[in-house]
Design a protein around this motif. Structure first.
Motif, mmCIF file in Angstrom:
data_model
loop_
_atom_site.group_PDB
_atom_site.id
_atom_site.type_symbol
_atom_site.label_atom_id
_atom_site.label_comp_id
_atom_site.label_asym_id
_atom_site.label_seq_id
_atom_site.Cartn_x
_atom_site.Cartn_y
_atom_site.Cartn_z
ATOM 1 N N ARG A 28 67.478 140.939 73.959
ATOM 2 C CA ARG A 28 68.005 140.155 72.829
ATOM 3 C C ARG A 28 69.142 140.874 72.104
ATOM 4 O O ARG A 28 70.102 140.242 71.670
ATOM 5 C CB ARG A 28 66.885 139.893 71.818
ATOM 6 C CG ARG A 28 65.988 138.773 72.251
ATOM 7 C CD ARG A 28 65.044 138.436 71.102
ATOM 8 N NE ARG A 28 63.870 137.786 71.637
ATOM 9 C CZ ARG A 28 62.685 137.805 71.065
ATOM 10 N NH1 ARG A 28 62.495 138.439 69.935
ATOM 11 N NH2 ARG A 28 61.675 137.180 71.617
ATOM 12 N N TYR A 38 85.114 131.707 71.262
ATOM 13 C CA TYR A 38 84.106 130.846 71.910
ATOM 14 C C TYR A 38 84.521 129.374 71.931
ATOM 15 O O TYR A 38 84.502 128.729 72.987
ATOM 16 C CB TYR A 38 82.774 131.025 71.169
ATOM 17 C CG TYR A 38 81.648 130.129 71.640
ATOM 18 C CD1 TYR A 38 80.779 130.533 72.653
ATOM 19 C CD2 TYR A 38 81.433 128.875 71.065
ATOM 20 C CE1 TYR A 38 79.732 129.718 73.078
ATOM 21 C CE2 TYR A 38 80.400 128.056 71.484
ATOM 22 C CZ TYR A 38 79.554 128.488 72.490
ATOM 23 O OH TYR A 38 78.527 127.670 72.912
ATOM 24 N N LEU A 62 79.255 123.971 66.709
ATOM 25 C CA LEU A 62 79.866 122.820 67.392
ATOM 26 C C LEU A 62 79.102 121.531 67.088
ATOM 27 O O LEU A 62 79.697 120.472 66.929
ATOM 28 C CB LEU A 62 79.910 123.058 68.909
ATOM 29 C CG LEU A 62 80.900 124.120 69.403
ATOM 30 C CD1 LEU A 62 80.859 124.221 70.927
ATOM 31 C CD2 LEU A 62 82.313 123.807 68.937
ATOM 32 N N ASP A 76 70.624 131.482 64.297
ATOM 33 C CA ASP A 76 71.195 132.126 65.484
ATOM 34 C C ASP A 76 70.932 133.622 65.421
ATOM 35 O O ASP A 76 70.821 134.202 64.339
ATOM 36 C CB ASP A 76 72.709 131.861 65.586
ATOM 37 C CG ASP A 76 73.218 132.009 67.012
ATOM 38 O OD1 ASP A 76 73.365 130.977 67.700
ATOM 39 O OD2 ASP A 76 73.427 133.160 67.460
ATOM 40 N N ILE A 77 70.867 134.230 66.605
ATOM 41 C CA ILE A 77 70.626 135.675 66.691
ATOM 42 C C ILE A 77 71.909 136.463 66.421
ATOM 43 O O ILE A 77 71.857 137.656 66.125
ATOM 44 C CB ILE A 77 70.051 136.016 68.090
ATOM 45 C CG1 ILE A 77 69.355 137.363 68.103
ATOM 46 C CG2 ILE A 77 71.125 135.948 69.163
ATOM 47 C CD1 ILE A 77 68.574 137.617 69.376
ATOM 48 N N LEU A 137 64.971 133.416 68.242
ATOM 49 C CA LEU A 137 63.972 132.535 68.844
ATOM 50 C C LEU A 137 63.174 133.380 69.838
ATOM 51 O O LEU A 137 63.728 134.272 70.471
ATOM 52 C CB LEU A 137 64.651 131.391 69.592
ATOM 53 C CG LEU A 137 65.473 130.437 68.724
ATOM 54 C CD1 LEU A 137 66.284 129.489 69.608
ATOM 55 C CD2 LEU A 137 64.558 129.637 67.808
#
Ligand SMILES: C[S@@+](CC[C@H](N)C(=O)[O-])C[C@H]1O[C@@H](n2cnc3c(N)ncnc32)[C@H](O)[C@@H]1O
Length: 206
Positions: free
Chosen positions: A18, A32, A71, A88-89, A111
């Motif tokens: 992770r 991205y 997005l 989000d991580i 997660l």
């Protein structure tokens, strides 16, 4: 999958843990959106369409799990979902989402472990491009089911190899959800060579 894709995408598919996933996305964050647009990235539109088909306009709050740069968040607001929280991580990805201002809260969390939300807290959960190679497997689902209200939906995109390799069996065993819809396999990035097809999955919490 790892090795078939160049650049950040190949790296994230091949990530071993992770911390490396978070680190790679932190580095990828600012380019991205442009790279995914170039690849014809489809997961957000498919997830959005499925959510709008299964969850009434105005349902709140929602969680975008693995929200990335936002997005989907942008479009959820336009489609009439007024309060969406991002998880989000990667701090870097969340920073890009924050700059767009499309979520009501931003949570840097992983997660796969326990999440700090009450049972049934969210009216719905959406997660696009997260249940995939080198990211999150079926172990990430239990907490999403726990924090989604009864009658609510969880919309996921799931890489076909994961789906066939145990994800579908995992869902069938979980009596807290029913499978409300499963799309045909589709390629999430038509602009990338050798993209393994994915499925859109809608679970209803019972
Ligand atoms: C392919 S991107 C998808 C982002 C966004 N949902 C989209 O469709 O553009 C995958 C996202 O999942 C996040 N991610 C990967 N593993 C995660 C984990 N264990 N917990 C939370 N987020 C994770 C990454 O940081 C990245 O933002």
């Amino acid at each position: 999958m790892a090795g078939q894709h160049e650049g950040f995408l190949g790296d994230v598919y091949g990530a071993k843990d992770r911390a490396s996933v978070a680190d790679l996305y932190d580095k990828w964050a600012t380019t991205y959106d442009a790279e995914m647009a170039k690849a014809g990235y489809r997961h957000p539109s498919i997830a959005l369409a499925l959510l709008a088909r299964h969850l009434p306009k105005g349902a709140a709050p929602l969680l975008d799990a693995g929200a990335g740069t936002g997005l989907i968040g942008d479009w959820l607001a336009i489609m009439g979902y007024p309060r969406v929280e991002a998880l989000d991580i990667s701090e870097g990805m969340l920073a890009v989402a924050r700059a767009k201002g499309c979520y009501s809260a931003y949570h840097c969390l992983a997660l796969g472990g326990q999440l700090p939300f009450a049972d049934g807290h969210f009216a719905g959960v959406v997660s696009a491009g997260v249940f995939t190679t080198g990211h999150v497997g079926p172990e990430g689902l239990a907490e999403l089911v726990r924090i989604c209200a009864r009658g609510g939906v969880i919309v996921l995109t799931v890489k076909g190899t994961l789906w066939d390799g145990g994800f579908s069996a995992h869902i069938a065993k979980d009596k807290r959800v029913t499978l409300a819809e499963l799309t045909e396999p589709y390629v999430s990035m038509p602009g990338e060579a050798a993209t393994t097809p994915s499925r859109g999955v809608v679970l209803r919490v019972v």
